[in-house]
Design a protein around this motif. Structure first.
Motif, PDB file in Angstrom:
ATOM      1  N   VAL A 146      82.332 -36.188 174.029  1.00 13.03           N
ATOM      2  CA  VAL A 146      81.134 -37.046 174.813  1.00 13.03           C
ATOM      3  C   VAL A 146      79.856 -35.994 174.985  1.00 13.03           C
ATOM      4  O   VAL A 146      78.839 -36.641 174.941  1.00 13.03           O
ATOM      5  CB  VAL A 146      81.481 -36.910 175.913  1.00 13.03           C
ATOM      6  CG1 VAL A 146      80.542 -37.611 177.433  1.00 13.03           C
ATOM      7  CG2 VAL A 146      81.976 -38.148 175.843  1.00 13.03           C
ATOM      8  N   SER A 147      80.383 -34.576 174.964  1.00 13.29           N
ATOM      9  CA  SER A 147      79.086 -33.629 174.699  1.00 13.29           C
ATOM     10  C   SER A 147      78.269 -33.810 173.906  1.00 13.29           C
ATOM     11  O   SER A 147      76.827 -33.542 174.267  1.00 13.29           O
ATOM     12  CB  SER A 147      79.833 -32.463 174.885  1.00 13.29           C
ATOM     13  OG  SER A 147      80.679 -31.977 176.837  1.00 13.29           O
ATOM     14  N   TYR A 148      78.996 -33.479 172.933  1.00  8.88           N
ATOM     15  CA  TYR A 148      78.114 -33.951 171.190  1.00  8.88           C
ATOM     16  C   TYR A 148      77.091 -35.314 171.839  1.00  8.88           C
ATOM     17  O   TYR A 148      75.820 -35.189 170.756  1.00  8.88           O
ATOM     18  CB  TYR A 148      79.053 -33.184 170.567  1.00  8.88           C
ATOM     19  CG  TYR A 148      78.660 -32.218 170.040  1.00  8.88           C
ATOM     20  CD1 TYR A 148      77.955 -31.318 169.111  1.00  8.88           C
ATOM     21  CD2 TYR A 148      80.250 -31.227 170.074  1.00  8.88           C
ATOM     22  CE1 TYR A 148      77.984 -29.788 169.221  1.00  8.88           C
ATOM     23  CE2 TYR A 148      79.944 -29.510 170.232  1.00  8.88           C
ATOM     24  CZ  TYR A 148      79.080 -29.007 169.519  1.00  8.88           C
ATOM     25  OH  TYR A 148      79.207 -27.881 169.749  1.00  8.88           O
ATOM     26  N   VAL A 149      77.266 -36.873 171.796  1.00  9.07           N
ATOM     27  CA  VAL A 149      76.774 -37.944 172.011  1.00  9.07           C
ATOM     28  C   VAL A 149      75.858 -37.144 172.756  1.00  9.07           C
ATOM     29  O   VAL A 149      74.598 -37.972 172.167  1.00  9.07           O
ATOM     30  CB  VAL A 149      77.809 -38.706 172.708  1.00  9.07           C
ATOM     31  CG1 VAL A 149      77.187 -39.825 172.736  1.00  9.07           C
ATOM     32  CG2 VAL A 149      78.929 -39.400 171.609  1.00  9.07           C
ATOM     33  N   TYR A 150      76.231 -36.539 173.958  1.00  6.14           N
ATOM     34  CA  TYR A 150      74.613 -36.021 174.614  1.00  6.14           C
ATOM     35  C   TYR A 150      73.815 -35.432 174.060  1.00  6.14           C
ATOM     36  O   TYR A 150      72.653 -35.145 173.965  1.00  6.14           O
ATOM     37  CB  TYR A 150      75.001 -35.910 176.686  1.00  6.14           C
ATOM     38  CG  TYR A 150      75.402 -37.044 177.163  1.00  6.14           C
ATOM     39  CD1 TYR A 150      74.208 -38.106 177.528  1.00  6.14           C
ATOM     40  CD2 TYR A 150      76.413 -37.099 176.982  1.00  6.14           C
ATOM     41  CE1 TYR A 150      74.582 -39.208 178.899  1.00  6.14           C
ATOM     42  CE2 TYR A 150      77.425 -37.936 178.241  1.00  6.14           C
ATOM     43  CZ  TYR A 150      76.628 -38.844 178.801  1.00  6.14           C
ATOM     44  OH  TYR A 150      76.617 -39.701 179.953  1.00  6.14           O
ATOM     45  N   ILE A 151      74.354 -34.300 173.257  1.00 10.56           N
ATOM     46  CA  ILE A 151      73.301 -33.080 172.995  1.00 10.56           C
ATOM     47  C   ILE A 151      72.276 -33.543 171.960  1.00 10.56           C
ATOM     48  O   ILE A 151      70.969 -33.760 171.609  1.00 10.56           O
ATOM     49  CB  ILE A 151      74.509 -32.114 171.914  1.00 10.56           C
ATOM     50  CG1 ILE A 151      74.892 -31.105 173.232  1.00 10.56           C
ATOM     51  CG2 ILE A 151      73.633 -31.308 171.034  1.00 10.56           C
ATOM     52  CD1 ILE A 151      76.355 -30.566 173.291  1.00 10.56           C
ATOM     53  N   PHE A 152      73.410 -35.034 170.986  1.00 10.39           N
ATOM     54  CA  PHE A 152      72.240 -35.824 169.704  1.00 10.39           C
ATOM     55  C   PHE A 152      71.614 -36.518 169.738  1.00 10.39           C
ATOM     56  O   PHE A 152      70.138 -37.005 169.339  1.00 10.39           O
ATOM     57  CB  PHE A 152      73.136 -35.521 168.993  1.00 10.39           C
ATOM     58  CG  PHE A 152      74.260 -34.855 167.821  1.00 10.39           C
ATOM     59  CD1 PHE A 152      73.899 -33.969 167.680  1.00 10.39           C
ATOM     60  CD2 PHE A 152      75.626 -34.996 167.786  1.00 10.39           C
ATOM     61  CE1 PHE A 152      74.241 -32.994 166.387  1.00 10.39           C
ATOM     62  CE2 PHE A 152      76.764 -34.155 166.826  1.00 10.39           C
ATOM     63  CZ  PHE A 152      75.252 -33.200 166.204  1.00 10.39           C
ATOM     64  N   SER A 153      71.276 -37.143 171.185  1.00 14.91           N
ATOM     65  CA  SER A 153      70.411 -38.125 171.351  1.00 14.91           C
ATOM     66  C   SER A 153      69.478 -37.181 172.826  1.00 14.91           C
ATOM     67  O   SER A 153      68.398 -37.877 172.765  1.00 14.91           O
ATOM     68  CB  SER A 153      71.553 -39.102 172.277  1.00 14.91           C
ATOM     69  OG  SER A 153      71.731 -38.209 173.515  1.00 14.91           O
ATOM     70  N   ASN A 154      69.505 -36.037 172.581  1.00 16.55           N
ATOM     71  CA  ASN A 154      67.997 -35.302 172.996  1.00 16.55           C
ATOM     72  C   ASN A 154      67.836 -34.508 171.964  1.00 16.55           C
ATOM     73  O   ASN A 154      66.237 -34.450 172.665  1.00 16.55           O
ATOM     74  CB  ASN A 154      69.739 -34.648 174.501  1.00 16.55           C
ATOM     75  CG  ASN A 154      69.328 -34.943 175.226  1.00 16.55           C
ATOM     76  OD1 ASN A 154      67.975 -34.741 176.773  1.00 16.55           O
ATOM     77  ND2 ASN A 154      70.478 -35.499 176.032  1.00 16.55           N
ATOM     78  N   VAL A 155      68.006 -34.362 171.221  1.00 17.28           N
ATOM     79  CA  VAL A 155      67.683 -33.405 170.109  1.00 17.28           C
ATOM     80  C   VAL A 155      66.815 -34.018 169.406  1.00 17.28           C
ATOM     81  O   VAL A 155      65.638 -34.445 169.316  1.00 17.28           O
ATOM     82  CB  VAL A 155      68.966 -32.670 169.247  1.00 17.28           C
ATOM     83  CG1 VAL A 155      68.239 -32.176 168.211  1.00 17.28           C
ATOM     84  CG2 VAL A 155      69.748 -31.892 169.919  1.00 17.28           C
ATOM     85  N   LEU A 156      67.758 -35.311 169.046  1.00 21.45           N
ATOM     86  CA  LEU A 156      66.528 -36.131 168.122  1.00 21.45           C
ATOM     87  C   LEU A 156      65.006 -36.662 168.673  1.00 21.45           C
ATOM     88  O   LEU A 156      64.135 -37.472 168.379  1.00 21.45           O
ATOM     89  CB  LEU A 156      67.314 -37.404 168.057  1.00 21.45           C
ATOM     90  CG  LEU A 156      68.601 -37.973 167.288  1.00 21.45           C
ATOM     91  CD1 LEU A 156      69.415 -38.965 166.921  1.00 21.45           C
ATOM     92  CD2 LEU A 156      68.013 -36.603 166.218  1.00 21.45           C
TER      93      LEU A 156
END
Length: 313
Positions: free
Chosen positions: A216-226
């Motif tokens: 879940v943490s990395y889903v949010y991280i990647f969605s924000n990074v993009l």
């Protein structure tokens, strides 16, 4: 009174990784070198973080704890195997075996919990950088680590007590290099249904929960990074996660291959995956975090040079 007919065994026999004497000799020196590198490498990480004030941040606080757990994790299984090889014995007492199971469960789960806490730390750092210092306060960091220790100790105590209540008859040969809970369960002549049930419910929960938090943490991280406007910003954000993702992949990839099936189907081939998360992952962690992390390279270099200078006098 059928239980009176059981002959309670006092020791188990660990066959090791290969079961062949000539191969065991080579494996002994290989594992001894791996163990020494693991301990020295993780001690260097802990020392560098302790000595450099710039690394007194939540991220490196969790990393120092992870290195400490990795040292303990390897020390739970490897030294006994090395000692057995030196004294030409394959035996481990019943008490030592149960103790090994207890600490093995603690440290394998602590690795997972710390990796999930580190994922949350990266999520806050990337997705809420302005509120990072306010959210990741020292008290919260200590609380997260302390809570992880409490949960893993209770979890280990539950499974160890469930194994202790079992009866073991004439067969005491373990096709492994340490007292892994699954091979031990296969030797029991008691009903292991409750053990299996707890392994899939409580054990599954303590394994899946940290993994889910990481996902879940990395889903949010990647969605924000993009959403970052520049490619350089994306690279900088992802570079802080690269080391952590590498360790997570090694650790959980091996664990899912071994423990996500009933103990009755546990095979000798599963030892390969077990070696990865008990020996290889703790060994690689210092290299992954030091070689891929510019903040760690400087303090480690200074620490090593200082040690070399002191050794000359």
């Amino acid at each position: 009174m059928a239980g009176d007919n059981y002959t309670r065994i006092t020791e188990f026999l660990l066959l090791g990784l290969s079961g062949k004497q000539e191969q065991e000799e080579v494996l002994f020196w290989l594992l001894l070198c791996m163990y020494l590198v693991t301990v020295i490498g993780n001690l260097l990480i802990i020392s560098a973080i302790s000595c450099d004030p710039h690394l007194h941040t939540p991220m490196y606080f969790f990393l120092a704890n992870l290195s400490s757990v990795d040292i303990c994790f390897s020390s739970t299984t490897v030294p006994k195997m090395l000692v057995n090889h030196v004294v030409r014995s394959k035996s481990i007492s019943y008490t030592q075996c149960m103790t090994q199971i207890y600490f093995f469960i603690i440290f394998i789960n602590m690795d997972g919990f710390l990796l999930s806490v580190m994922a949350y730390d990266r999520y806050v750092a990337i997705c809420s950088p302005l509120h990072y210092t306010m959210i990741m306060r020292p008290k919260l960091c200590v609380l997260l680590v302390a809570l992880s220790w409490v949960i893993t100790n209770l979890h280990a105590l539950l499974h160890t007590l469930l194994i202790v209540r079992l009866n073991f008859c004439s067969n005491n040969t373990v096709h492994h290099f340490f007292c892994d809970p699954y091979p031990i369960l296969k030797l029991s002549c008691s009903d292991t249904f409750i053990n299996e049930l707890m392994a899939f419910t409580v054990g599954g929960l303590t394994s899946i929960t940290p993994f889910s938090c990481i996902t879940v943490s990395y889903v949010y991280i990647f969605s924000n990074v993009l959403k970052f406007p520049s490619l350089q910003g994306i690279r900088k954000a992802l570079s802080t996660c690269g080391s952590h993702l590498t360790v997570v992949s090694f650790f959980y990839g091996a664990i899912l291959g071994v423990y996500m099936h009933p103990s009755s189907s546990y095979s000798i081939q599963d030892m390969v995956s077990t070696v990865i998360f008990t020996l290889v992952t703790p060994l690689l962690n210092p290299f992954i975090y030091s070689l891929r992390n510019h903040d760690m390279k400087g303090p480690l270099r200074k620490l090593i040079i200082r040690r070399l200078d002191l050794s000359r006098f």
